[in-house]
Design a protein around this motif. Structure first.
Motif, PDB file in Angstrom:
ATOM      1  N   LEU A   1       0.818  -1.221   0.000  1.00  0.00           N
ATOM      2  CA  LEU A   1       0.000   0.000   0.000  1.00  0.00           C
ATOM      3  C   LEU A   1       0.850   1.268   0.000  1.00  0.00           C
ATOM      4  O   LEU A   1       0.388   2.321  -0.429  1.00  0.00           O
ATOM      5  CB  LEU A   1      -0.929   0.003   1.222  1.00  0.00           C
ATOM      6  CG  LEU A   1      -2.034  -1.053   1.216  1.00  0.00           C
ATOM      7  CD1 LEU A   1      -2.808  -1.016   2.533  1.00  0.00           C
ATOM      8  CD2 LEU A   1      -2.998  -0.854   0.049  1.00  0.00           C
TER       9      LEU A   1
ATOM     10  N   ALA B   1      -1.073   3.072  -2.566  1.00  0.00           N
ATOM     11  CA  ALA B   1      -2.253   3.662  -1.929  1.00  0.00           C
ATOM     12  C   ALA B   1      -1.992   4.913  -1.102  1.00  0.00           C
ATOM     13  O   ALA B   1      -2.832   5.798  -1.080  1.00  0.00           O
ATOM     14  CB  ALA B   1      -2.934   2.608  -1.053  1.00  0.00           C
TER      15      ALA B   1
ATOM     16  N   VAL C   1       1.116 -16.245  -4.619  1.00  0.00           N
ATOM     17  CA  VAL C   1       1.135 -17.513  -3.885  1.00  0.00           C
ATOM     18  C   VAL C   1      -0.324 -17.913  -3.609  1.00  0.00           C
ATOM     19  O   VAL C   1      -1.175 -17.072  -3.317  1.00  0.00           O
ATOM     20  CB  VAL C   1       1.926 -17.367  -2.564  1.00  0.00           C
ATOM     21  CG1 VAL C   1       1.914 -18.678  -1.784  1.00  0.00           C
ATOM     22  CG2 VAL C   1       3.346 -16.921  -2.848  1.00  0.00           C
TER      23      VAL C   1
ATOM     24  N   ASP D   1      -7.431  10.640   2.642  1.00  0.00           N
ATOM     25  CA  ASP D   1      -6.418  10.723   1.572  1.00  0.00           C
ATOM     26  C   ASP D   1      -7.085  11.057   0.243  1.00  0.00           C
ATOM     27  O   ASP D   1      -6.628  11.916  -0.510  1.00  0.00           O
ATOM     28  CB  ASP D   1      -5.693   9.372   1.416  1.00  0.00           C
ATOM     29  CG  ASP D   1      -4.505   9.231   2.372  1.00  0.00           C
ATOM     30  OD1 ASP D   1      -4.512   9.933   3.394  1.00  0.00           O
ATOM     31  OD2 ASP D   1      -3.607   8.427   2.091  1.00  0.00           O
TER      32      ASP D   1
ATOM     33  N   GLY E   1       1.321  -7.426  10.204  1.00  0.00           N
ATOM     34  CA  GLY E   1       0.810  -6.332   9.366  1.00  0.00           C
ATOM     35  C   GLY E   1      -0.707  -6.334   9.288  1.00  0.00           C
ATOM     36  O   GLY E   1      -1.402  -6.876  10.147  1.00  0.00           O
TER      37      GLY E   1
HETATM   38  C1  LIG Z   1      -5.270   4.934   1.315  1.00  0.00           C
HETATM   39  C2  LIG Z   1      -4.391   4.513   2.462  1.00  0.00           C
HETATM   40  C3  LIG Z   1      -3.625   5.458   3.106  1.00  0.00           C
HETATM   41  C4  LIG Z   1      -2.797   5.079   4.174  1.00  0.00           C
HETATM   42  N1  LIG Z   1      -2.028   6.040   4.758  1.00  0.00           N
HETATM   43  C5  LIG Z   1      -1.167   5.692   5.741  1.00  0.00           C
HETATM   44  C6  LIG Z   1      -0.300   6.661   6.318  1.00  0.00           C
HETATM   45  O1  LIG Z   1      -0.337   7.833   5.980  1.00  0.00           O
HETATM   46  N2  LIG Z   1       0.578   6.247   7.276  1.00  0.00           N
HETATM   47  C7  LIG Z   1       0.660   4.939   7.681  1.00  0.00           C
HETATM   48  O2  LIG Z   1       1.496   4.602   8.512  1.00  0.00           O
HETATM   49  N3  LIG Z   1      -0.156   4.001   7.144  1.00  0.00           N
HETATM   50  C8  LIG Z   1      -1.064   4.341   6.182  1.00  0.00           C
HETATM   51  N4  LIG Z   1      -1.873   3.392   5.626  1.00  0.00           N
HETATM   52  C9  LIG Z   1      -1.795   2.003   6.137  1.00  0.00           C
HETATM   53  C10 LIG Z   1      -0.559   1.252   5.627  1.00  0.00           C
HETATM   54  O3  LIG Z   1      -0.382   1.471   4.254  1.00  0.00           O
HETATM   55  C11 LIG Z   1      -0.699  -0.227   5.919  1.00  0.00           C
HETATM   56  O4  LIG Z   1      -0.969  -0.418   7.303  1.00  0.00           O
HETATM   57  C12 LIG Z   1       0.577  -1.014   5.565  1.00  0.00           C
HETATM   58  O5  LIG Z   1       0.919  -0.860   4.201  1.00  0.00           O
HETATM   59  C13 LIG Z   1       0.380  -2.508   5.867  1.00  0.00           C
HETATM   60  O6  LIG Z   1       1.481  -3.243   5.425  1.00  0.00           O
HETATM   61  P1  LIG Z   1       1.374  -4.807   5.045  1.00  0.00           P
HETATM   62  O7  LIG Z   1       2.717  -5.201   4.616  1.00  0.00           O
HETATM   63  O8  LIG Z   1       0.716  -5.509   6.163  1.00  0.00           O
HETATM   64  O9  LIG Z   1       0.315  -4.863   3.846  1.00  0.00           O
HETATM   65  P2  LIG Z   1       0.344  -4.263   2.376  1.00  0.00           P
HETATM   66  O10 LIG Z   1       0.983  -2.930   2.353  1.00  0.00           O
HETATM   67  O11 LIG Z   1      -1.057  -4.348   1.900  1.00  0.00           O
HETATM   68  O12 LIG Z   1       1.240  -5.275   1.550  1.00  0.00           O
HETATM   69  C14 LIG Z   1       0.820  -6.603   1.310  1.00  0.00           C
HETATM   70  C15 LIG Z   1       1.502  -7.125   0.058  1.00  0.00           C
HETATM   71  O13 LIG Z   1       1.214  -8.495  -0.097  1.00  0.00           O
HETATM   72  C16 LIG Z   1       0.984  -8.769  -1.473  1.00  0.00           C
HETATM   73  N5  LIG Z   1       0.204 -10.002  -1.595  1.00  0.00           N
HETATM   74  C17 LIG Z   1      -1.079 -10.202  -1.226  1.00  0.00           C
HETATM   75  N6  LIG Z   1      -1.457 -11.458  -1.506  1.00  0.00           N
HETATM   76  C18 LIG Z   1      -0.396 -12.074  -2.074  1.00  0.00           C
HETATM   77  C19 LIG Z   1      -0.175 -13.398  -2.582  1.00  0.00           C
HETATM   78  N7  LIG Z   1      -1.133 -14.317  -2.571  1.00  0.00           N
HETATM   79  N8  LIG Z   1       1.039 -13.695  -3.095  1.00  0.00           N
HETATM   80  C20 LIG Z   1       2.037 -12.755  -3.121  1.00  0.00           C
HETATM   81  N9  LIG Z   1       1.864 -11.494  -2.660  1.00  0.00           N
HETATM   82  C21 LIG Z   1       0.665 -11.146  -2.129  1.00  0.00           C
HETATM   83  C22 LIG Z   1       0.231  -7.523  -1.917  1.00  0.00           C
HETATM   84  O14 LIG Z   1       0.256  -7.383  -3.332  1.00  0.00           O
HETATM   85  C23 LIG Z   1       0.999  -6.428  -1.198  1.00  0.00           C
HETATM   86  O15 LIG Z   1       2.087  -5.947  -1.952  1.00  0.00           O
HETATM   87  C24 LIG Z   1      -2.744   3.736   4.580  1.00  0.00           C
HETATM   88  C25 LIG Z   1      -3.523   2.773   3.926  1.00  0.00           C
HETATM   89  C26 LIG Z   1      -4.352   3.150   2.886  1.00  0.00           C
HETATM   90  C27 LIG Z   1      -5.222   2.130   2.215  1.00  0.00           C
END
Ligand SMILES: Cc1cc2nc3c(=O)[nH]c(=O)nc-3n(C[C@H](O)[C@H](O)[C@H](O)COP(=O)(O)OP(=O)(O)OC[C@H]3O[C@@H](n4cnc5c(N)ncnc54)[C@H](O)[C@@H]3O)c2cc1C
Length: 455
Positions: free
Chosen positions: A177, A181, A212, A285, A421
């Protein structure tokens, strides 16, 4: 490592203009660093460190800035947080480190920890300094699913310990994200690719475009790796349909921001009167970006009151300053128009008894329908959990679609899998995902060290 990133900054410069720019000179950074009382010590950590989920040693990195040792300063930050440069831009600092700054007690403004962190991390990245040291290589390998903040942080910690790490990412680009995002006025594309480049230097292998659970099975991954980290985040926007959904000018939030950030902002046919539906950070946002894209009247409609809004207070305040109007206790009923959306029929809500989340449940007030004239609607209601994908993993315990983990180790009910996460917390912050990735890396190290000792 190919990073398929196409910044749209040229097409929409205002949407990409940074809200908090870097310091314009070294002197400016030094002047701000002088304000830090460098609190904390052996007895207790400084309040800013205690408030940081990644436990960045703030007084230590600020002291290094004061000593003009910018390399050590940046290294201190990256040692605790492999996305230290990204977090410097996107962290809700007023709720975390800066919110805890002792200067508040004296009625003074807090030290600008986020901007100083950016100063030091930018310096290190711009000078191409390799800031990780790898331990003696180990035989065991770990598969990390998802190259978002949680996956990247887990991969960094494991690679530093000497494990062979492969990150599988379904999309063509890294960052989750953060890349697709988070609004570009906070975080454009950099510095995440350069932070990931450091992981590649450490030996982490990235396999992009590998979903995956689809073309690559979980069984295959289990054969390849001693342990697996799930950093898959949440899925696409929640599917809520209203009559008139198919009209031109009705958008879902994630594809909207993605088109702006990675695609071509000119494809977004934004009108003059934009309604954003939702009350979370995504809604804010989107609303603030709509203002930057030139919409004359941007309104956020939320079905509860301001008190229940999950969005960060600072963001709501900033949106108001920029002219975004907020309407509380209002829910959409249907979208009106022929071809393009022309109106939004809404109705008033009132708050009833608390629901499972503890918040009072909004209930429609019959007979209160009214129509708002709008030409664009953006639905920002939240993301779906990845239940279908996660159910493919045998023995994995889920609650409301989120993975349940041991709070000490991040291990799931299937001992080979760890998680962190958004897929465990339902959507929080980048720095929380970084924390979870680090915790799981320690848990995986414990598991693999004990199995290798038994062999
Ligand atoms: C619009 C928006 C604005 C935000 N603004 C902020 C902010 O200003 N500050 C802040 O701290 N947080 C913000 N957040 C929250 C933050 O972006 C998330 O909490 C953070 O990115 C979570 O990280 P993650 O690694 O858990 O998940 P994600 O960032 O969602 O990453 C997960 C990854 O896994 C991959 N994936 C999924 N399924 C599979 C699969 N089957 N095989 C291989 N890969 C896969 C996805 O493609 C993705 O790249 C915001 C979120 C949004 C939606």
């Amino acid at each position: 490592m190919e990073l398929a990133l196409k910044p749209g900054a040229e097409a929409a410069p205002l949407a990409f203009a940074e809200e908090t720019p870097p310091y314009s000179s070294e002197e400016e950074a030094l002047f701000e660093a002088e304000r830090c009382l460098l609190c904390g010590g052996k007895e207790a950590p400084a309040p800013c460190v205690a408030a940081c989920p990644a436990k960045v040693e703030v007084p230590k990195f600020i002291k290094a800035i004061l000593d003009r040792d910018y390399a050590s300063s940046g290294k201190t930050i990256f040692a605790a947080n492999p996305l230290g440069g990204t977090c410097a831009r996107v962290c809700p600092v007023e709720e975390l480190c800066e919110g805890a700054c002792v200067l508040h007690k004296e009625g003074r403004r807090p030290v600008e920890i986020g901007r100083l962190q950016r100063f030091a991390t930018d310096w290190v990245l711009e000078h191409g300094i390799a800031y990780y040291k790898r331990a003696r290589p180990k035989d065991e390998s770990v598969g990390v699913i998802g190259a978002g903040p949680a996956g990247l942080s887990c991969a960094a910690e494991l690679a530093k310990l000497g494990y062979q790490v492969t990150v599988y990412e379904s999309r063509p680009e890294l960052g989750g994200l953060v890349t697709r995002a988070i609004a570009p006025y906070k975080q454009q594309i950099e510095p995440l690719p350069r932070e990931a480049e450091q992981l590649a230097r450490l030996g982490v292998e990235f396999q992009l475009g590998q979903a995956v659970g689809e073309e690559l099975s979980f069984e295959e991954l289990e054969r390849r790796h001693g342990a697996i980290f799930l950093g898959v985040g949440l899925g696409e926007d929640v599917e809520v349909h209203w009559e008139g959904d198919e009209l031109e000018g009705v958008y879902e939030s994630l594809p909207f921001i993605e088109e702006l950030k990675l695609g071509d902002p000119r494809n977004l046919k934004l009108g003059e009167r934009v309604a954003v539906i939702g009350g979370g950070n995504t809604a804010i946002d989107v609303a603030r970006e709509a203002v930057r894209l030139g919409a004359k009247d941007v309104m956020v409609l939320y079905r509860r009151t301001e008190k229940e809004m999950p969005a960060f207070r600072k963001e709501v305040k900033a949106a108001r300053r920029e002219g975004v109007h907020f309407y509380w206790l209002i829910a959409p009923k249907r979208f009106l128009g022929s071809g393009r959306v022309e109106g939004l029929e809404c109705l008033y809500m009132r708050l009833g008894e608390p629901d499972a989340s503890g918040r009072r449940r909004p209930e429609p007030v019959p007979g209160t329908e009214f129509v708002l004239q709008v030409d664009t609607v953006i639905k920002a209601i939240g993301q779906r959990p990845r239940t279908e994908l996660l159910q493919k993993i045998p023995g994995l315990s889920l609650k409301d679609g989120l993975v349940e983990v041991d709070p000490q180790t991040g291990q799931t009910s299937n001992p080979k899998y760890f998680a962190g996460g958004d897929c465990i917390n339902g959507g929080a912050t980048v720095v929380q995902a970084v924390h979870d990735g680090k915790r799981a890396a320690r848990g995986i190290d414990q598991l693999l060290s004990s199995t290798s000792r038994r062999r």
